[in-house]
Design a protein around this motif. Structure first.
Motif, PDB file in Angstrom:
ATOM      1  N   GLN A 277       0.866  -1.308  -0.106  1.00 58.79           N
ATOM      2  CA  GLN A 277       0.030  -0.095  -0.031  1.00 58.79           C
ATOM      3  C   GLN A 277       0.912   1.127   0.138  1.00 58.79           C
ATOM      4  O   GLN A 277       0.509   2.363  -0.029  1.00 58.79           O
ATOM      5  CB  GLN A 277      -1.115   0.072   1.064  1.00 58.79           C
ATOM      6  N   ARG A 278       2.153   0.957   0.469  1.00 57.81           N
ATOM      7  CA  ARG A 278       3.111   2.169   0.305  1.00 57.81           C
ATOM      8  C   ARG A 278       3.274   2.898  -0.959  1.00 57.81           C
ATOM      9  O   ARG A 278       3.391   2.251  -1.940  1.00 57.81           O
ATOM     10  CB  ARG A 278       4.519   1.924   0.660  1.00 57.81           C
ATOM     11  N   ALA A 279       2.858   4.144  -1.077  1.00 57.45           N
ATOM     12  CA  ALA A 279       3.039   4.950  -2.292  1.00 57.45           C
ATOM     13  C   ALA A 279       4.517   5.014  -2.935  1.00 57.45           C
ATOM     14  O   ALA A 279       5.326   5.084  -2.160  1.00 57.45           O
ATOM     15  CB  ALA A 279       2.479   6.397  -2.170  1.00 57.45           C
ATOM     16  N   LEU A 280       4.533   4.925  -4.115  1.00 56.94           N
ATOM     17  CA  LEU A 280       5.819   5.257  -4.793  1.00 56.94           C
ATOM     18  C   LEU A 280       6.201   6.621  -5.183  1.00 56.94           C
ATOM     19  O   LEU A 280       7.451   6.945  -5.420  1.00 56.94           O
ATOM     20  CB  LEU A 280       5.944   4.325  -6.057  1.00 56.94           C
ATOM     21  N   PHE A 281       5.014   7.275  -5.374  1.00 59.24           N
ATOM     22  CA  PHE A 281       5.090   8.720  -5.853  1.00 59.24           C
ATOM     23  C   PHE A 281       4.453   9.750  -4.784  1.00 59.24           C
ATOM     24  O   PHE A 281       3.558   9.287  -4.183  1.00 59.24           O
ATOM     25  CB  PHE A 281       4.371   8.816  -7.301  1.00 59.24           C
ATOM     26  N   PRO A 282       4.771  11.072  -4.927  1.00 56.57           N
ATOM     27  CA  PRO A 282       3.915  11.928  -4.158  1.00 56.57           C
ATOM     28  C   PRO A 282       2.466  12.095  -4.682  1.00 56.57           C
ATOM     29  O   PRO A 282       2.154  11.523  -6.045  1.00 56.57           O
ATOM     30  CB  PRO A 282       4.562  13.353  -4.397  1.00 56.57           C
ATOM     31  N   GLY A 283       1.615  12.110  -4.000  1.00 64.69           N
ATOM     32  CA  GLY A 283       0.108  12.043  -4.463  1.00 64.69           C
ATOM     33  C   GLY A 283      -0.416  13.290  -4.061  1.00 64.69           C
ATOM     34  O   GLY A 283      -0.480  14.072  -3.106  1.00 64.69           O
ATOM     35  N   LEU A 284      -1.242  13.958  -5.216  1.00 61.69           N
ATOM     36  CA  LEU A 284      -1.843  15.240  -4.990  1.00 61.69           C
ATOM     37  C   LEU A 284      -3.557  14.799  -5.014  1.00 61.69           C
ATOM     38  O   LEU A 284      -3.927  14.507  -5.932  1.00 61.69           O
ATOM     39  CB  LEU A 284      -1.551  16.227  -6.312  1.00 61.69           C
ATOM     40  N   ARG A 285      -4.091  15.445  -3.839  1.00 65.19           N
ATOM     41  CA  ARG A 285      -5.253  15.007  -3.766  1.00 65.19           C
ATOM     42  C   ARG A 285      -6.390  15.711  -4.570  1.00 65.19           C
ATOM     43  O   ARG A 285      -6.218  17.125  -4.976  1.00 65.19           O
ATOM     44  CB  ARG A 285      -5.826  15.310  -2.347  1.00 65.19           C
ATOM     45  N   SER A 289     -11.523  13.254  -3.998  1.00 59.85           N
ATOM     46  CA  SER A 289     -10.616  12.639  -3.090  1.00 59.85           C
ATOM     47  C   SER A 289      -9.775  11.487  -3.129  1.00 59.85           C
ATOM     48  O   SER A 289      -9.120  10.646  -2.377  1.00 59.85           O
ATOM     49  CB  SER A 289     -11.430  12.039  -1.780  1.00 59.85           C
ATOM     50  N   THR A 290      -9.434  11.314  -4.319  1.00 58.04           N
ATOM     51  CA  THR A 290      -8.561  10.359  -5.155  1.00 58.04           C
ATOM     52  C   THR A 290      -7.215  10.997  -5.193  1.00 58.04           C
ATOM     53  O   THR A 290      -7.291  12.397  -5.091  1.00 58.04           O
ATOM     54  CB  THR A 290      -8.789   9.901  -6.309  1.00 58.04           C
ATOM     55  N   TYR A 291      -5.922  10.224  -5.507  1.00 57.73           N
ATOM     56  CA  TYR A 291      -4.807  11.163  -5.466  1.00 57.73           C
ATOM     57  C   TYR A 291      -4.184  10.820  -6.671  1.00 57.73           C
ATOM     58  O   TYR A 291      -4.490   9.882  -7.294  1.00 57.73           O
ATOM     59  CB  TYR A 291      -3.875  10.389  -4.298  1.00 57.73           C
ATOM     60  N   ASN A 292      -3.671  11.723  -7.298  1.00 57.73           N
ATOM     61  CA  ASN A 292      -2.848  11.810  -8.567  1.00 57.73           C
ATOM     62  C   ASN A 292      -1.355  11.629  -8.224  1.00 57.73           C
ATOM     63  O   ASN A 292      -0.860  12.470  -7.462  1.00 57.73           O
ATOM     64  CB  ASN A 292      -3.152  13.104  -9.577  1.00 57.73           C
ATOM     65  N   ALA A 293      -0.890  10.604  -8.848  1.00 59.46           N
ATOM     66  CA  ALA A 293       0.729  10.447  -8.619  1.00 59.46           C
ATOM     67  C   ALA A 293       1.274  11.435  -9.445  1.00 59.46           C
ATOM     68  O   ALA A 293       1.162  11.821 -10.644  1.00 59.46           O
ATOM     69  CB  ALA A 293       1.097   9.162  -9.017  1.00 59.46           C
ATOM     70  N   ILE A 294       2.345  12.530  -8.842  1.00 62.06           N
ATOM     71  CA  ILE A 294       2.994  13.448  -9.301  1.00 62.06           C
ATOM     72  C   ILE A 294       4.363  13.445  -9.329  1.00 62.06           C
ATOM     73  O   ILE A 294       5.059  12.592  -8.324  1.00 62.06           O
ATOM     74  CB  ILE A 294       2.664  14.943  -8.974  1.00 62.06           C
ATOM     75  N   GLU A 295       5.316  13.746 -10.087  1.00 64.02           N
ATOM     76  CA  GLU A 295       6.576  13.663  -9.900  1.00 64.02           C
ATOM     77  C   GLU A 295       6.901  14.469  -8.488  1.00 64.02           C
ATOM     78  O   GLU A 295       6.581  15.407  -8.215  1.00 64.02           O
ATOM     79  CB  GLU A 295       7.449  14.501 -11.182  1.00 64.02           C
ATOM     80  N   SER A 296       8.507  14.213  -7.994  1.00 60.10           N
ATOM     81  CA  SER A 296       8.776  14.810  -7.122  1.00 60.10           C
ATOM     82  C   SER A 296       8.816  16.446  -7.079  1.00 60.10           C
ATOM     83  O   SER A 296       8.847  17.123  -6.169  1.00 60.10           O
ATOM     84  CB  SER A 296       9.923  14.106  -6.127  1.00 60.10           C
ATOM     85  N   ILE A 297       9.412  16.533  -8.290  1.00 59.89           N
ATOM     86  CA  ILE A 297       9.835  17.947  -8.444  1.00 59.89           C
ATOM     87  C   ILE A 297       8.595  18.764  -8.427  1.00 59.89           C
ATOM     88  O   ILE A 297       8.506  19.946  -8.022  1.00 59.89           O
ATOM     89  CB  ILE A 297      10.651  18.273 -10.001  1.00 59.89           C
TER      90      ILE A 297
END
Lengths: 923, 435
Positions: A277-285, A289-297
């Motif tokens: 369940q651990r996320a691999l990428f930052p997530g923007l809500r 209420s779902t999260y979009n994976a985004i680049e760390s930059i």
């Protein structure tokens, strides 16, 4: 030091050693099985045979067992003379008669002491033509795999499990060559230290079940020195990784801390690292209420937008992450906007303890030193469930009487069975005053269960008995019934007579007066105890860095309540929470309100938490196994953990996320923080109590014989192949600029400082028994020095913490039950509760009632009961416990599904509509 | 003063003597004498002077054994006397006779021994199968308690002694004194490493003396009649009498009290009536299954500890097993080693795994599957298992004694088995010995 001769060579050996130990210390490879440096000798396996000669003229000699023979000045031995070599070979050959020779499929293969010894004695040809005996294996639960056919009957398992760790459900059964080591029936091993069997067993009878299920050989694991984050004791560990997964945790020897053993929470609690369940990428809500994976930059850019100057910014750190992460977060937002994230009442308790340890007169002992206590008083703490490894140390302390008796009779202490036989069940006294029964009760001279206020009163009465000038204790004794008065006198007399009395307490009872009472007893002993006594005071703390972040505290910092207040006033727009689940720190209602008032909630964490799932921006943090950090244990020992492997994808260390953010915001000083060491140094420079943390371990530029220290063994295989299914191009090995360790098999592992030992291996010694090659002497401290640095020493300034109010006697209230916080080794701690193996052992949240109360409430064990605590309904399983004090009920703290428990909570269990009386004003 | 004191009250045709009858024949006189007239040190000196050697098999001087018991810390806790009645040595049935036919003799000896070492608690650790002896001993103890020979303030001397009968759960290894102690404590019957010796740290970690039934029975007569008298009973170097036994294919197998030093030939030919018709003697195990074979040439040796020792064997329990010419020696030692392998406590490697390995090799030879190399293996096993010190206790070295001596005296039998791939003693390819 006596001189002994081995094959005519003279060796100076430590007085009192046995010959096996002396040989190993001298670098002579004398094979052995049943001897263990911590458990001594019994002479079962007969593997360490050598020939002893009467004198220089004696040419025949006789076979003796090294482990059972004391060194004596002038004694002459030979490894090879006479039939010694043949004898040792015969022993192996005999041990192998029934061994299944299943090394290729065995979980011990490649780190098997039996393999090593077989090669060492040179046994090759099998003469035995008979059938092999076979055994039925048992299901010993989720932690340990059982394969009895591999057994060589060295008795180490029962000696550890029963004799050393006090377990009851493993035994040697049957006899002759049918001897069987197991339980009376299948079932999970009950001891909290059962996992050590994996390392104690010299072959593959007891192996690490989670490892066996996803197996990797020792030589294929990448590992680094680490520190357990399962509690505040700071046991040294060796996490091993392969394919980006934490495969297992092994003990890392530290003579002052955990020695050779870990608890099962520590050993098996780390696999939350592998949680899918651990996320691999930052997530923007998103709005849905779902999260979009985004680049760390992109994540950093978003953060920069949210943190622009003038924006109302606050941050919450965490006692379960490193000093460096907490320090940077505080520096990022400014100390007046930073809370260390500890629950308010708990923070007060830890500060109180920190004050006592810094300003008081009594030193807190290392875990090793607690084993030297000759009288122990446990005040208000269920040590096995809050600081498990310490319970194992306390089990050794009660054997000091036996050791004393043996010394009087000139029986060497390594003569394990003789020492036990002599003393039988006579133990040094341990007294336990706790809220309910505890797993240490079986070795206690006396136990008593009371509610926290009464524990404190009893503690003060004991202090007063030892030293009548202790202020505020007048009349304490008279408040108790005659029987308790007698016990108080017994305990205080016993403590007064002790050479090394130890008082153990902690935050477990969530009661400041208990903590105060423990301190008063220890200091009273210092002035009024036995002449020259070495009074010790040990506090159990809740989390891996509870003490560290408390030592980092300064006046400007704010509390969790202050943050809530500020948010309620609309003064927080962006809140950064690092590795903290706020729902474990305050009532749900309070945190719900807080989070609803914050516009931008940024949460960095490695595990999924209710706090994380409400964040506007979620940043995937690295776990203890993937990053470096400095933690301060409850002993006040600053220790550094190193990444065993790099975090996957865009997971990153919390300290690195914050560094990047600080640099992106161009905050002053952040541009100088390129490396981890610089952060540690900056933290040390800012907090006087943490001055020495840089010495916890060598800096990144340390080189061992000019080389970095390899995380991989030199047999590490598949470097070019393991990613071949993804790409045929072998990636460059990752560089590690932050530590003296390398992600490689190249380098030098041998004589470096103890804090930098990533694995133990020595030619011919593939198993963990190779440790003695890294010790100053077999069983002694690491040759490179003990890992970690003590940052706490009592200054004896006389001012401990602020004076606590005298506790009032608790009176049972009609229809009110005071909830006593009860902890469980499996489940009460947040991180390990995410590990699958631990989850299998975790019980449902429970409430413990006395049989009388259960009858009165028409409840029986196993019933479900919905209790409202701080406006939250909590479904609890009823357990009946005769040791719960009158007017109280035990409440499982921290177990998944259990609500946060406000301090001194009372509830009315009598009505269908159950209301919690939090804050306990009337208790 | 009988010249055969141990059996003076024994008449197998009737029930054992009760307390009154025992007392009538000078019973408990020694207790009166010792407790009222002799100090513990006097008693110890008497035992030392008598040169009594332990009758359980090892032949250790009893007085010397007792002298290691600390006598200066009487008030600090219990001391224990344990009677080893776990008679499980194959071929041995002497203690049973003493217990079943004259229990008071043992109890009197134990009271005297306890007085000497100032033990206040005594146990009779008795073989599980000896139901009758256990019952008779308990009855005798009850009689003694009623009469004031046991309990508090015995005969008004202030000396206290409680005595208990403990039935063993039945393991050969309990005959080893430290294994017996472990078992008595409720633990696995594993022997303990020495030092520390039981005299210092024995039962429950307290000073403890463990002696064989026959040894303790002798104490009664030594105290009553004196060391000088006792020494005069022996024919040779050893003093006193001994219960000797013979089993195997003799005309009259049995158990007799005879002076120490009685020649083997007299035992077999006079008392046991010689070999059965049609059988010739090939060898004998002089003192139970864990002693080395002796053969025809040794028949005129005296049954004395040192004489038998010099001949390469041990007097052991003094109860011999005869090997006749129609029983396969290989089968016999196989049978014995299987017994010992089965009775290993499983603690140390040479015994636990070495004995089954030896038994397997012997089985192969016995059943015609043997190979020449097996004799090398067996010799190796004798070196590996057969020396005291190689193992945790004396069980396995004892077990190897018949093996090594059989290989010496009956080498041709081993060779024939291997050469012919069969046992010549029986038509089927397997045989079991006569033990």
């Amino acid at each position: 030091m006596p001189t002994i001769y081995i094959d005519d060579e003279a060796y100076q050996v430590p007085e009192g050693d046995n010959v096996l130990q002396a040989c190993l210390s001298a670098g002579i490879d004398l094979p052995y099985f049943c001897w263990h440096p911590e458990m001594g000798s019994v002479g079962a396996c007969r593997q360490c045979a050598l020939v002893q000669y009467r004198d220089a003229e004696d040419t025949r000699g006789r076979i003796v067992m090294g482990c059972m023979t004391p060194v004596a000045d002038g004694a002459r031995f030979s490894m090879s003379g006479g039939s010694a070599g043949e004898f040792r070979e015969n022993v192996i050959e005999s041990l192998m008669l029934n061994h299944p020779h299943d090394c290729p499929v065995c979980g011990e293969g490649g780190e098997c002491h039996l393999q090593d010894m077989t090669v060492m004695v040179g046994h090759r040809n099998r003469r035995y033509r008979g059938k092999k005996n076979t055994h039925r294996n048992q299901d010993l639960g989720p932690l340990i795999n059982h394969e009895m056919n591999r057994c060589i009957t060295c008795y180490r398992c029962t000696r550890f499990y029963n004799d050393y760790a006090g377990g009851k459900d493993l035994s040697a059964q049957a006899s002759h060559d049918h001897t069987y080591f197991g339980r009376q029936e299948d079932g999970t091993l009950e001891s909290e230290f059962a996992g050590n069997l994996v390392e104690v067993c010299p072959t593959g009878v007891f192996t690490d079940k989670p490892l066996v299920n996803e197996y990797t050989r020792k030589w294929d694991m990448q590992s680094a020195p680490s520190v357990c984050v399962g509690c505040a004791l700071g046991c040294n560990t060796l996490p091993g990784e392969r394919y980006g997964k934490l495969k297992r945790i092994h003990n890392r020897f530290n003579d002052e801390v955990n020695g050779y053993f870990l608890c099962d929470r520590g050993r098996y609690g780390g696999s939350f690292v592998n949680d899918e369940q651990r996320a691999l990428f930052p997530g923007l809500r998103q709005s849905n209420s779902t999260y979009n994976a985004i680049e760390s930059i992109k994540a950093i850019q978003t953060l920069v937008d949210w943190c622009v100057p003038g924006n109302k910014l606050a941050a919450i750190g965490s006692p379960r992450t490193s000093l460096e992460s907490n320090y940077l977060l505080q520096r990022l937002v400014g100390e007046e906007n930073f809370s260390n994230g500890i629950a308010v009442h708990e923070a007060a308790l830890i500060e109180q303890i920190s004050g006592i340890l810094q300003n008081g007169s009594v030193a807190t002992p290392s875990m090793r030193k607690t084993e030297s206590a000759d009288v122990v008083l446990v005040l208000g703490e269920d040590v096995t469930n809050t600081a498990p490894r310490l319970a194992l140390a306390l089990r050794q302390s009660v054997r000091n009487l036996a050791k004393e008796m043996a010394s009087d009779m000139k029986i060497p202490l390594w003569q394990d069975e003789a020492v036990r036989v002599l003393a039988q069940d006579q133990l040094s006294p341990m007294y336990i005053v706790a809220m309910s029964d505890t797993p240490l009760d079986d070795i206690a001279a006396q136990t008593l269960t009371l509610c926290p206020n009464d524990i404190a009163r009893m503690g003060l009465a004991i202090a007063a008995q030892i030293d009548s000038s202790v202020p505020g204790t007048e009349g304490m004794l008279e408040g108790f019934d005659t029987e308790t008065q007698k016990l108080i006198t017994q305990i205080s007399d016993s403590l007064k007579g002790a050479k090394s009395p130890l008082v153990v307490s902690g935050t477990g009872s969530q009661n400041a007066a208990v903590i105060e009472a423990a301190s008063l007893i220890a200091s009273a002993l210092q002035t009024n105890g036995a002449d020259g006594n070495d009074s010790m005071l040990s506090y159990c703390l809740p989390e891996a860095n509870s003490l560290g972040v408390t030592l980092m505290r300064n006046e400007a910092q704010i509390s969790l309540d202050d943050i809530c207040q500020r948010a309620a006033e609309g003064n927080i727009e962006t809140l950064i929470v690092a590795e903290n689940d706020l729902y474990r720190r305050a009532a749900k209602e309070q945190i719900d309100t807080l989070l609803s008032k914050v516009k931008n909630l940024v949460v960095l964490d490695a595990i999924g938490t209710p706090t994380l799932s409400q964040s506007a921006l979620a940043l995937p943090a690295a776990t203890f196994a993937e990053t470096e950090g400095t933690l301060v244990s409850s002993e006040g020992r600053a220790q550094r953990h190193y990444p065993a492997f790099l975090p996957a994808e865009q997971r990153d260390s919390t300290w690195h996320w914050i560094t990047q953010l600080g640099q992106a915001l161009a905050l002053p000083g952040f541009d100088e923080l390129d490396h981890f060491d610089q952060i540690t140094a900056a933290c040390a420079a800012e907090f006087p109590a943490l001055q020495q943390i840089c010495e916890a371990s060598p800096l990144a530029d340390f080189r061992n014989k000019g080389l970095k220290i390899p995380r991989q063994t030199h047999r590490y295989s598949g470097r070019t192949a393991m990613r071949a299914d993804i790409s045929v191009h072998e990636p460059k090995q990752p560089q590690d600029d932050d530590t003296p360790l390398s992600f490689s098999m190249e380098g030098s592992n041998g004589s470096q400082p103890g804090a930098l030992l990533p694995f133990v291996w020595s030619p011919g010694w593939n198993s963990n028994q190779s440790l003695h090659k890294f010790q100053s002497e077999a069983g002694g401290a690491l040759a490179g020095g003990t890992a970690g640095v003590r940052v706490l020493d009592p200054a004896n300034t006389g001012s401990t913490s602020k004076k606590t109010n005298l506790p009032v006697e608790s009176k049972a209230k009609k229809d009110q039950w005071q909830l006593l916080p009860l902890y469980r080794i499996f489940g009460s701690e947040e991180l390990s509760a995410h590990s699958p193996a631990i989850q299998e052992l975790t019980k449902k949240p429970f409430i413990q009632l006395t049989p009388e109360d259960a009858t009165k409430l028409k409840l029986s064990a196993g019933d479900g009961l919905t209790v409202n605590i701080a406006n939250q309904d909590c479904v609890l399983e009823v357990q009946v416990n005769t040791t719960i004090p009158r007017g109280c009920a035990g409440y499982s703290v921290g177990l998944p599904g259990a609500c946060w428990l406000p301090p001194a909570t009372s509830v009315n269990l009598g009505k269908a509509e159950i209301r919690a009386n939090s804050r306990g004003d009337d208790v | 003063m009988s010249s055969l004191p141990l059996t003076q009250n024994i008449n197998e045709q009737r029930d054992p003597v009760d307390l009154a009858a025992y007392e009538k024949n000078h019973g408990y006189e020694a207790v009166h004498k010792a407790l009222k007239e002799m100090s513990p040190a006097d008693c110890l000196q008497e035992i030392k002077d008598s040169a009594l050697r332990g009758r359980g098999g090892a032949g250790f001087p009893t007085g010397m054994k007792w002298s290691f018991v600390p006598m200066d810390n009487v008030s600090e806790g219990h001391k224990y006397l344990v009677c080893n009645a776990d008679e499980m040595e194959p071929g041995t049935f002497k203690d049973r006779l003493l217990m079943e036919c004259d229990p008071h003799q043992l109890i009197e000896g134990m009271i005297l021994s306890a007085w000497t070492i100032q033990a206040d608690i005594a146990y009779i650790f008795i073989r599980h199968e000896y139901h009758l002896a256990a019952r008779l001993l308990q009855e005798a103890i009850d009689e003694c308690k009623a009469k004031g020979y046991l309990g508090n303030d015995i005969l008004g001397t202030g000396f206290n002694l409680e005595m208990y009968v403990h039935s063993s759960a039945g393991r050969y290894i309990c005959g080893e004194e430290t294994a017996l102690i472990s078992s008595l404590e409720g633990k696995r019957a594993n022997p303990r490493a020495k030092p520390p010796f039981p005299q210092i740290s024995g039962l429950w970690g307290r000073p403890t003396i463990v002696n064989n039934v026959e040894t303790l029975c002798n104490i009664t007569h030594i105290i009553r009649n004196g060391a000088g008298w006792f020494k005069s009973l022996g024919l040779g170097a050893d003093s006193g009498t001994k219960l000797f036994g013979v089993s195997g294919r003799v005309k009259n197998p049995g158990c007799w009290e005879l002076p120490m030093g009685t020649p083997i030939r007299e035992l077999i030919e006079q008392h046991a009536g010689g070999m059965q018709d049609g059988y010739k003697l090939r060898g004998l195990l002089p003192g139970g299954a864990s002693t080395d074979f002796l053969v025809e040439e040794h028949l005129d040796l005296a049954m004395d500890y040192d004489v038998i020792g010099k001949a390469g064997s041990r007097l052991g329990t003094g109860t011999m097993i005869i090997l006749d010419d129609k029983t396969c020696p290989v089968g016999m030692v196989k049978n014995l080693v299987e017994f010992f392998a089965q009775e290993s406590c499983g603690f140390c490697t040479p015994c636990r795994d070495g004995l089954p390995w030896t038994a397997q090799v012997l089985d192969d030879i016995d059943t015609g599957k043997g190979m020449k190399v097996d004799m090398v293996t067996l010799k190796n096993q004798v070196r590996f298992i057969g020396a005291i010190g190689n193992t945790h206790c004396a069980l396995a070295p004892g077990a190897m004694e018949p093996v090594s001596s059989a290989m010496k005296y009956f080498a041709e039998d081993f060779e024939t088995h291997i050469k012919n791939k069969a046992c010549s003693y029986c038509k089927t390819n397997s045989s079991t010995g006569g033990a």
